[in-house]
Design a protein around this motif. Sequence first.
Motif, PDB file in Angstrom:
ATOM      1  N   PHE A 101       3.718 -12.482   4.735  1.00  8.59           N
ATOM      2  CA  PHE A 101       2.449 -12.123   4.476  1.00  8.59           C
ATOM      3  C   PHE A 101       2.185 -11.635   5.555  1.00  8.59           C
ATOM      4  CE2 PHE A 101       2.522 -14.488   0.306  1.00  8.59           C
ATOM      5  CZ  PHE A 101       3.032 -13.157  -0.283  1.00  8.59           C
ATOM      6  N   GLN A 102       1.788 -11.600   6.728  1.00 14.29           N
ATOM      7  CA  GLN A 102       0.922 -11.998   7.950  1.00 14.29           C
ATOM      8  C   GLN A 102       1.576 -10.400   8.381  1.00 14.29           C
ATOM      9  OE1 GLN A 102       2.111 -14.407  11.047  1.00 14.29           O
ATOM     10  NE2 GLN A 102       0.324 -14.012  12.155  1.00 14.29           N
ATOM     11  N   GLU A 103       3.245 -10.076   8.492  1.00 12.87           N
ATOM     12  CA  GLU A 103       3.309  -9.259   9.039  1.00 12.87           C
ATOM     13  C   GLU A 103       3.296  -8.055   7.419  1.00 12.87           C
ATOM     14  OE1 GLU A 103       5.860  -6.049  11.666  1.00 12.87           O
ATOM     15  OE2 GLU A 103       4.403  -8.154  11.494  1.00 12.87           O
ATOM     16  N   GLN A 104       2.938  -8.373   6.994  1.00 12.84           N
ATOM     17  CA  GLN A 104       2.528  -7.071   5.982  1.00 12.84           C
ATOM     18  C   GLN A 104       1.024  -6.821   5.811  1.00 12.84           C
ATOM     19  OE1 GLN A 104       2.432  -7.549   1.311  1.00 12.84           O
ATOM     20  NE2 GLN A 104       3.047  -5.414   1.418  1.00 12.84           N
ATOM     21  N   LEU A 105       0.601  -7.773   5.824  1.00 16.33           N
ATOM     22  CA  LEU A 105      -1.126  -7.459   6.315  1.00 16.33           C
ATOM     23  C   LEU A 105      -0.583  -6.361   7.980  1.00 16.33           C
ATOM     24  CD1 LEU A 105      -1.987 -10.891   5.094  1.00 16.33           C
ATOM     25  CD2 LEU A 105      -2.199  -8.383   4.197  1.00 16.33           C
ATOM     26  N   ARG A 106      -0.346  -6.775   9.124  1.00 19.24           N
ATOM     27  CA  ARG A 106      -0.500  -6.160   9.638  1.00 19.24           C
ATOM     28  C   ARG A 106      -0.036  -4.516   9.518  1.00 19.24           C
ATOM     29  NH1 ARG A 106       2.224  -4.151  14.302  1.00 19.24           N
ATOM     30  NH2 ARG A 106       4.437  -4.687  13.279  1.00 19.24           N
ATOM     31  N   LEU A 107       1.261  -4.609   9.338  1.00 15.50           N
ATOM     32  CA  LEU A 107       1.664  -2.937   8.691  1.00 15.50           C
ATOM     33  C   LEU A 107       0.516  -1.967   7.925  1.00 15.50           C
ATOM     34  CD1 LEU A 107       5.629  -3.607   8.635  1.00 15.50           C
ATOM     35  CD2 LEU A 107       4.397  -2.820  10.207  1.00 15.50           C
ATOM     36  N   LEU A 108       0.497  -3.034   7.302  1.00 19.18           N
ATOM     37  CA  LEU A 108      -1.018  -2.226   6.294  1.00 19.18           C
ATOM     38  C   LEU A 108      -1.963  -1.975   7.580  1.00 19.18           C
ATOM     39  CD1 LEU A 108      -1.058  -4.277   2.668  1.00 19.18           C
ATOM     40  CD2 LEU A 108       0.007  -1.369   3.334  1.00 19.18           C
ATOM     41  N   GLY A 109      -2.601  -2.807   8.089  1.00 24.22           N
ATOM     42  CA  GLY A 109      -3.939  -2.976   8.826  1.00 24.22           C
ATOM     43  C   GLY A 109      -3.622  -1.833   9.804  1.00 24.22           C
TER      44      GLY A 109
END
Length: 137
Positions: A101-109
């Motif tokens: 989840f942390q990595e997905q949020l980073r990418l979407l950001g």
Amino acid sequence: MSKRAEIENRFLEVAHKIGVPTGKTIVQFQGDGMATPYVDLKDSDEIYYVVEERGVELERVKCSSIDNVLYFLFSDITHDMASNYAATHGKPGTEFRRLMFQEQLRLLGLASKEWRLDRELEIKEILRKAPYNDGMF
């Protein structure tokens, strides 16, 4: 510019910005029967995000804009990217979803602050129903 061309152009811009692997930089506009998400453009200017497998529609979401359908597409793509990242960077004792989840949020950001915020809300709802079970907060 046609709506299809605009979707393709914006998709490629975002894909480049977040480092999507080359094989994943194609927007599909019809189903392949393998549950690969695609964009369904109707003559009435309606846009749908669709997932279909073996002729069975699993999901169909009417999108309010091109940005909205891109959010759905990139939520899927970044989920896959983040899952691969978490599989290779996970630490013993830490739940897989936490890093994913942390990595997905980073990418979407990297693509859009709004997309990141939208996904954060979805993740909060997921965790409300199924909290992390690794004892960390």
